[in-house]
Design an enzyme around this catalytic site. Structure first.
Site, PDB file in Angstrom:
ATOM      1  N   LYS A 180      -7.177   6.855  -5.401  1.00 22.18           N
ATOM      2  CA  LYS A 180      -6.865   6.165  -4.144  1.00 22.18           C
ATOM      3  C   LYS A 180      -7.685   6.750  -2.991  1.00 22.18           C
ATOM      4  O   LYS A 180      -8.220   6.019  -2.152  1.00 22.18           O
ATOM      5  CB  LYS A 180      -5.369   6.291  -3.837  1.00 22.18           C
ATOM      6  CG  LYS A 180      -4.487   5.518  -4.817  1.00 22.18           C
ATOM      7  CD  LYS A 180      -3.022   5.907  -4.660  1.00 22.18           C
ATOM      8  CE  LYS A 180      -2.143   5.119  -5.611  1.00 22.18           C
ATOM      9  NZ  LYS A 180      -0.766   5.696  -5.692  1.00 22.18           N
ATOM     10  N   LYS A 192      -6.605  -0.259  -9.022  1.00 16.41           N
ATOM     11  CA  LYS A 192      -7.135   0.965  -8.392  1.00 16.41           C
ATOM     12  C   LYS A 192      -8.311   1.562  -9.161  1.00 16.41           C
ATOM     13  O   LYS A 192      -9.352   1.882  -8.586  1.00 16.41           O
ATOM     14  CB  LYS A 192      -5.981   1.969  -8.326  1.00 16.41           C
ATOM     15  CG  LYS A 192      -6.309   3.365  -7.897  1.00 16.41           C
ATOM     16  CD  LYS A 192      -5.060   4.229  -8.106  1.00 16.41           C
ATOM     17  CE  LYS A 192      -4.661   4.194  -9.581  1.00 16.41           C
ATOM     18  NZ  LYS A 192      -3.255   4.492  -9.853  1.00 16.41           N
ATOM     19  N   GLY A 238       0.320   0.411  -2.593  1.00 17.75           N
ATOM     20  CA  GLY A 238       1.276  -0.695  -2.622  1.00 17.75           C
ATOM     21  C   GLY A 238       1.289  -1.533  -1.365  1.00 17.75           C
ATOM     22  O   GLY A 238       0.271  -2.132  -0.995  1.00 17.75           O
ATOM     23  N   VAL A 267      -4.431   0.189  -3.426  1.00 23.71           N
ATOM     24  CA  VAL A 267      -4.128   1.501  -2.835  1.00 23.71           C
ATOM     25  C   VAL A 267      -2.798   1.452  -2.091  1.00 23.71           C
ATOM     26  O   VAL A 267      -2.648   0.667  -1.157  1.00 23.71           O
ATOM     27  CB  VAL A 267      -5.221   1.926  -1.823  1.00 23.71           C
ATOM     28  CG1 VAL A 267      -4.984   3.356  -1.366  1.00 23.71           C
ATOM     29  CG2 VAL A 267      -6.603   1.793  -2.414  1.00 23.71           C
ATOM     30  N   GLY A 278      12.798   6.586 -13.283  1.00 21.18           N
ATOM     31  CA  GLY A 278      11.706   5.610 -13.351  1.00 21.18           C
ATOM     32  C   GLY A 278      10.587   5.857 -12.354  1.00 21.18           C
ATOM     33  O   GLY A 278       9.692   5.031 -12.211  1.00 21.18           O
ATOM     34  N   GLU A 306      -6.469  -4.770  -1.112  1.00 23.53           N
ATOM     35  CA  GLU A 306      -5.417  -4.009  -0.419  1.00 23.53           C
ATOM     36  C   GLU A 306      -4.397  -3.433  -1.405  1.00 23.53           C
ATOM     37  O   GLU A 306      -3.942  -2.296  -1.262  1.00 23.53           O
ATOM     38  CB  GLU A 306      -4.702  -4.923   0.585  1.00 23.53           C
ATOM     39  CG  GLU A 306      -3.589  -4.267   1.385  1.00 23.53           C
ATOM     40  CD  GLU A 306      -4.128  -3.304   2.421  1.00 23.53           C
ATOM     41  OE1 GLU A 306      -4.080  -2.096   2.151  1.00 23.53           O
ATOM     42  OE2 GLU A 306      -4.610  -3.753   3.475  1.00 23.53           O
TER      43      GLU A 306
END
Lengths: 446, 446
Positions: free
Chosen positions: A225, A125, A154, A152, A207, A149
């Protein structure tokens, strides 16, 4: 007369010879959460990939920092490289997937690959946001594809949607929940009445947040993003520093509760919007900020660590896409989708630098909108009159007021305004004495 | 014969010569709501298309039934053709966009075009669903692309998402709200307590439903769309007649109200799901049926004429995409996206027939799930005991019961079951006397 398509002279992919093509050789830069997940995907889904592409795909080499670290499922045929990109190139990869992150040495590696005409698929990113123009130029010169792709949101296929599906349309506005950590926290604050600190502690324990959460909670991750997505949506160069980013550190449990009373949820919204400039021409407004989102709005329903992007434009109307915005396997699936596309296509305008123009950035006051204001004020006669007077003084009109005693001689005043320029609101509030002040823009129903 | 638009030694698109390429020539089949919208899009968005593709695009010919009908914005340079495809071909189109609908003569036209290597972009759902295999074979033989995003769910880019973004993944399940008319009706029934007939009348008055609503309300439109999407998602040939379609004609205002009490909304859900066969191997379950959808489920929030598709699989998790599933301009935007992709890519496995396997269709009882049962029964002692006994007799376990007097000696009994095979439920209910019986499957929270 035979009129079938004939492939261009130079193809980066080895030619398919009647089903006898040698396997496609994929090299990985990085073998952490995302790189390792991609490796597993390519092994576990080998059959899917073969059915889809009619080719076998094998990982020929992996560039890692530490060769001694235990690595799941690393094939004994895979060359582990630690020293240099040249050693990786010696394995003759057809495509390189980058999941090592960081700016350097990653940028230099990708430029070298693209110069040599080797297609690159990246999940990086920061690199795409800050060095996209340079990378695209070198990809073009090298005749190689650069796909991104995975950089940004996932698994969410928003880059392809903007670049390809909507290529012939006019996009007016893009609204996103682009950061899973903060959406997880805000969802918890809404569902459980948690405060910011507790929500952050939970997110870290589970997490969802890093030990240093700055990038997420200050809106910087979402800003990077947004700069990538806005660049594609409007075909314009976007400087990441032109995105005005406000994080969620100032959002309290109280704000979340007040928002609920107003029929809204607080979301960290990334926005890119075409705005007509006062003197003519088009500008782009770019910001990341916590907003009050009406409960009936499609973005209000996006909960937990999910990402979502809403696109408004003509003639398609409105599209919303949502999914997992982070995570190793999820990001790997985006890398794999791009990898398959590289194998199935030549470089063309579909993979070229999408930034064909430069639209100026709209000034902050270009857009009038409704605002939510919460302030702690002295609980005494005349205070509301003073606030209302200050707002009236800069032309800000009040829509709704909630006032309640907060104890210790203080009161909480919640005001929603009719649409106003943020600067007018700031000027008014500069004349108000308040021990705690939060101002959030409000998204309209539609 | 007429000279081909395609030089034999280059790609099907005329080469770009230092920005001096001649315009791309697009022919349209059909100039109704969708074809006319596409025509307008290509004129109004000419500059967008040029920026994206670095080419001008012009409409060279339009095949219509009636040349005398007034047509908005038809360029004087556009050839209007009524008699034959040959006349259209004489204008030397580079690409043909099909928006005339129907099976014949459309199918014959498309086969002719593909045989000649002319790429085709189509919005024709029935043609792709029923003749996809034939069309893909001829496209492959002719070396031409066949793209069909616009044939399913209007502007929603689900075909590209399944074919390209998720090409390397394993899709487990696809759930869709694929028909805007019925979703509009069910949304109205939920929001306003309307009955089926009133909701249909409103939908017809507002143009959401056809005068003959059969295709929509019986689930046949959704079934055709599902067969196309399932074919891509699972890479399998799907016979449209293998989709078990139940419409919404049996859904009453009462059912909608009971669903609300159960925390659910009723939606017409199209489902395609991998199921392990009892004897090993994989089958595909395909159905379109009204279902009780929990209010917290992403599909529950899809309101009005909007379409949505949810895809579950590995390793991407879950993706949901929603948007306008019908309408001329919206469908035209999907055609235009495909048109741009044709201009920017060669035929490859990305555009080849996605049906590489044939998975058998799962029998109806392969999947146990919860069910909602509403029945009118005699309001007298022992009836509930009899129903409960009948259900127990085929091993169906009751989750919840709501019973209320319905007047005239009758009672309404609403039962939700624990997961059971539909056949077991049918067998049990065959032994129950009821003047009115509705059975709907229930979607799980997740």
């Amino acid at each position: 007369m035979e009129s079938s398509a004939i492939a261009p002279d130079v193809s980066p992919m080895p030619a398919r010879v009647d089903g006898e093509a040698r396997p496609v050789r994929v090299a990985l830069l990085g073998h952490g959460t995302v790189g390792g997940s991609l490796h597993r995907l390519l092994v576990e889904h080998r059959e899917h990939v073969r059915l889809a592409t009619q080719r076998d795909v094998e990982v020929c080499a992996v560039l890692v920092r530490d060769a001694d670290k235990a690595r799941d499922g690393l094939d004994p045929d895979t060359t582990l490289v630690t020293d240099s990109l040249e050693a990786l190139l010696a394995t003759e990869p057809d495509v390189v997937c980058e999941a090592m992150g960081g700016i350097e040495p990653t940028r230099t590696h990708l430029l070298t690959l693209l110069d040599r005409g080797i297609p690159v698929v990246t999940a990086n990113k920061q690199l795409v946001a800050r060095h996209g123009t340079e990378l695209f130029a070198r990809a073009e010169a090298g005749g190689a594809q650069l796909r991104f792709e995975a950089s940004v949101c996932g698994a969410v296929p928003i880059v392809r949607m903007l670049r390809e599906s909507l290529a012939a349309t006019r996009i007016e506005r893009l609204l996103g929940i682009l950061n899973g950590t903060t959406n997880f926290m805000l969802t918890a604050m809404t569902a459980h009445g948690q405060g910011y600190d507790d929500a952050l502690a939970d997110a870290q324990r589970l997490g969802y947040a890093e030990p240093d959460p700055t990038e997420d909670v200050e809106g910087l991750d979402a800003a990077a993003k947004l700069s990538i997505l806005a660049g594609i949506a409007f075909g314009t160069t976007v400087d990441i520093d032109d995105v005005r980013a406000t994080g969620i550190t100032g959002v309290t449990a109280e704000d979340v509760a007040h928002a609920a009373v107003l029929g809204c949820r607080i979301k960290l919204v990334a926005r890119a919007e075409r705005l007509a400039a006062a003197g003519g021409g088009t500008t782009v407004a770019l910001d990341v900020t916590p907003m009050l989102v009406p409960e009936t709005h499609p973005l209000a329903a996006i909960s937990g660590a999910t990402n979502a992007v809403l696109v408004d434009g003509a003639p398609f109307g409105r599209l919303v896409v949502q999914g997992a915005g982070a995570g190793g396997p999820e990001t790997a699936s985006a890398l794999a989708g791009d990898l398959v596309s590289v194998l199935g296509s030549e470089p063309s305008f579909l993979t070229r630098d999408p930034h064909v123009a430069h639209l100026p950035v709209a000034p902050r006051d270009a857009r009038a909108e409704r605002h939510y204001v919460r302030m702690q004020v002295a609980d005494q006669p005349g205070v509301l009159a003073a606030v209302a007077g200050a707002l009236a003084g800069t032309g800000v009109s009040i829509e709704r007021v909630l006032q309640q005693a907060a104890g210790e001689g203080e009161a909480t005043l919640v005001i929603t305004t009719h649409p106003c320029a943020p600067g007018d609101l700031d000027s008014a509030l500069a004349n108000v004495t308040s021990s705690d002040l939060t101002v959030l823009p409000m998204l309209d129903e539609d």
